[in-house]
Enzyme design. Structure first.
Site, mmCIF file in Angstrom:
data_model
loop_
_atom_site.group_PDB
_atom_site.id
_atom_site.type_symbol
_atom_site.label_atom_id
_atom_site.label_comp_id
_atom_site.label_asym_id
_atom_site.label_seq_id
_atom_site.Cartn_x
_atom_site.Cartn_y
_atom_site.Cartn_z
ATOM 1 N NE ARG A 192 -53.663 39.340 36.672
ATOM 2 C CZ ARG A 192 -52.473 39.163 36.129
ATOM 3 N NH1 ARG A 192 -51.890 37.981 36.171
ATOM 4 N NH2 ARG A 192 -51.850 40.175 35.530
ATOM 5 N NE ARG A 214 -50.347 37.955 32.523
ATOM 6 C CZ ARG A 214 -49.514 37.987 31.488
ATOM 7 N NH1 ARG A 214 -49.984 37.901 30.260
ATOM 8 N NH2 ARG A 214 -48.210 38.104 31.681
ATOM 9 N NE ARG A 266 -36.629 34.817 33.994
ATOM 10 C CZ ARG A 266 -37.834 35.208 34.420
ATOM 11 N NH1 ARG A 266 -38.545 36.074 33.719
ATOM 12 N NH2 ARG A 266 -38.331 34.753 35.548
ATOM 13 C CB SER A 317 -42.348 33.200 43.197
ATOM 14 O OG SER A 317 -41.875 34.392 42.588
ATOM 15 C CG ASP A 359 -48.629 35.017 34.099
ATOM 16 O OD1 ASP A 359 -48.966 35.409 35.228
ATOM 17 O OD2 ASP A 359 -47.451 35.057 33.696
HETATM 18 C C1 S3P Z 1 -43.007 35.782 36.005
HETATM 19 C C2 S3P Z 1 -43.368 34.949 37.018
HETATM 20 C C3 S3P Z 1 -44.733 34.862 37.529
HETATM 21 C C4 S3P Z 1 -45.734 35.440 36.532
HETATM 22 C C5 S3P Z 1 -45.306 36.769 36.002
HETATM 23 C C6 S3P Z 1 -43.960 36.650 35.300
HETATM 24 C C7 S3P Z 1 -41.582 35.793 35.570
HETATM 25 O O1 S3P Z 1 -44.822 35.595 38.724
HETATM 26 O O2 S3P Z 1 -47.017 35.537 37.114
HETATM 27 O O3 S3P Z 1 -46.266 37.265 35.080
HETATM 28 O O4 S3P Z 1 -41.300 36.335 34.495
HETATM 29 O O5 S3P Z 1 -40.759 35.251 36.304
HETATM 30 P P1 S3P Z 1 -44.377 34.968 40.158
HETATM 31 O O6 S3P Z 1 -42.910 34.763 40.150
HETATM 32 O O7 S3P Z 1 -44.804 35.986 41.162
HETATM 33 O O8 S3P Z 1 -45.157 33.700 40.266
#
Ligand code: S3P
Length: 433
Positions: free
Chosen positions: A350, A392, A31, A169, A319
């Site tokens: 996974r 992971r 970000r 998400s 995660d």
């Molecule tokens: C993330 C959100 C999650 C996570 C990924 C990183 C992020 O994914 O599993 O490792 O940085 O916004 P999802 O948005 O698909 O849940």
């Protein structure tokens, strides 16, 4: 440079002890890198993620006109495009990174020009319809190939929407917010389960105004972002491997400095506490609205208890579930995971790989469509681990290997570098043999 098919031998350990400082959080670094590349001015970051995924985000921002410099002291400097990217002319390579592709799509949907986003074989299998839906509602023109990347966008002016995410998400939420940031009117994203809120905090740090309720976030359009200086907190999802490793050895003593403890990310500490692990958090402070602290752990003499993870917890721990499942056999009462169907569409399936690798190590495990049951009280032996090229999975089974009888061979160990290139060296450093 990405090296393929490296193997790594993990020998059993007697204990896990030491003090570590971990590289910057992957989610926050994505970000900061993306917003800094888009903002006005030059941002400076220390402890930026060293993983390949965040390098993909930076490379995409460079291709779109941002300037990225790595200084000798490790500082990362990013000079942004001031709100208007230059059409890249070539496909933007998101590598293995779902965050890069999904968040970048939102950023670019509102920009003039044509953009193509591509990824590696794993990313090209992952679901992208989840971003097409809201972006099309905003008026974006987006083409996928059977629901997957390559993703082609004809960017332009959009309209604000009120959107409820069908699957929890943070990437989809961020995609819509980044499009909303550039769109007249107010865009709202509502989510049934609160996902990580780094985008909200980072957007505010870069000067954007957002309003939040318990289950929604709204952003007004036509806002300008301004460069920031920030220290990226240590990655708690990387810390998870060390916390779980320390949890396996009664008498362990591990201290992790300056770890990000954002409440939407720190649920693992509650789960480990429920399993009986002794955890203290010291020096808690706030940096750019993110909580940071030192985490001290030691495992209980009587071993780990049991836990069941489902509902909102499964989304918040998404995660960390592979490593929790991987230590499940060493608990006294087992680990049960449900409502985690999303695990099947991560960098690999996974659930399938956790089951396959636990069985390879001689464990009993029951597979469900949306989770696993891992009974406790088991003894595992070293085995050949198939990481499936998933960082992971490679790291989770390196942790399980520390308590197994005999050596374990991790195939595709190089994948750890996607989020955590230093992983094996640091694991060696804290493993007593
Ligand atoms: C993330 C959100 C999650 C996570 C990924 C990183 C992020 O994914 O599993 O490792 O940085 O916004 P999802 O948005 O698909 O849940």
């Amino acid at each position: 440079m990405h090296i393929e098919n490296q193997e790594r031998v993990i020998r059993p350990a007697r204990n896990v002890c030491g003090t570590l400082r971990l590289p910057g959080d992957k989610s926050i670094s994505h970000r900061y890198g993306m917003l800094a590349g888009f903002a006005q001015g030059t941002s400076r970051f220390t402890n930026f993620s060293t993983g390949e995924d965040c390098a993909s985000t930076l490379a995409c921002m460079e291709a779109l006109g941002a300037e990225v410099r790595r200084l000798e002291d490790g500082t990362l400097e990013v000079t942004g495009v001031g709100g208007r990217v230059k059409p890249a002319g070539v496909p933007l390579d998101c590598g293995n990174s779902g965050s890069t592709m999904r968040m970048m799509a939102g950023l670019l949907a509102a920009q003039e020009g044509s953009f193509t986003l591509v990824g590696d074989a794993s990313l090209s299998r992952r679901p992208m319809e989840r971003i097409r839906k809201p972006l099309e509602l905003m008026g974006a023109r987006l083409t996928l190939t059977e629901g997957h990347a390559p993703l082609h966008l004809e960017g332009g002016a959009l309209k604000a929407i009120n959107y409820t995410t069908p699957v929890p998400s943070a990437q989809v939420k961020t995609c819509v917010l980044l499009a909303g940031l550039q769109t007249a009117g107010t865009t709202t994203v509502r989510e049934a389960v609160r996902t990580r809120d780094h985008s909200e905090l980072a957007l505010r740090a870069f000067g954007a105004r957002l309003t939040r309720t318990v289950d929604s976030v709204s952003i007004a359009g036509s806002q300008v972002l301004h460069a920031i200086d920030a220290i990226v907190p240590g990655d708690i999802s990387s810390a998870a491997f060390f916390l779980c490793a320390a949890a396996l050895f009664p008498g362990s003593e591990l201290m992790l400095d300056s770890i990000g403890l954002n409440p939407t990310r720190a649920t693992l500490l509650d789960v480990l506490t429920a399993l009986g692990v002794h955890i203290s958090v010291l020096n808690l402070e706030e940096k750019n609205s993110e909580l940071v602290g030192t985490v001290q752990v030691s495992a209980p003499q009587e071993g780990l208890g049991s836990t069941a993870i489902g509902g909102a917890l499964a989304a918040q721990l998404i995660d960390e579930l592979p490593v929790l499942a991987a230590i499940g056999p060493y608990t006294n009462g087992g680990i049960r995971i449900r409502d985690a169907r999303e695990l099947r569409v991560k960098e690999s399936d996974r659930i399938a790989l956790v089951v396959k690798n636990l069985r390879a190590m001689g464990a009993e495990v029951i597979e469900f469509e949306d989770g696993v049951d891992v009974p406790g009280g088991q003894t595992l032996h070293g085995a050949m681990i198939d990481s499936g090229g998933d960082h992971r999975i490679a790291m989770a089974f390196s942790v399980a290997a520390l308590r197994a009888e005999g050596e374990t061979l991790i195939h595709g160990a190089e994948s750890a570098a996607i989020s955590f290139p230093e992983f094996f060296d640091l694991l060696d450093l804290v493993s007593e043999r």
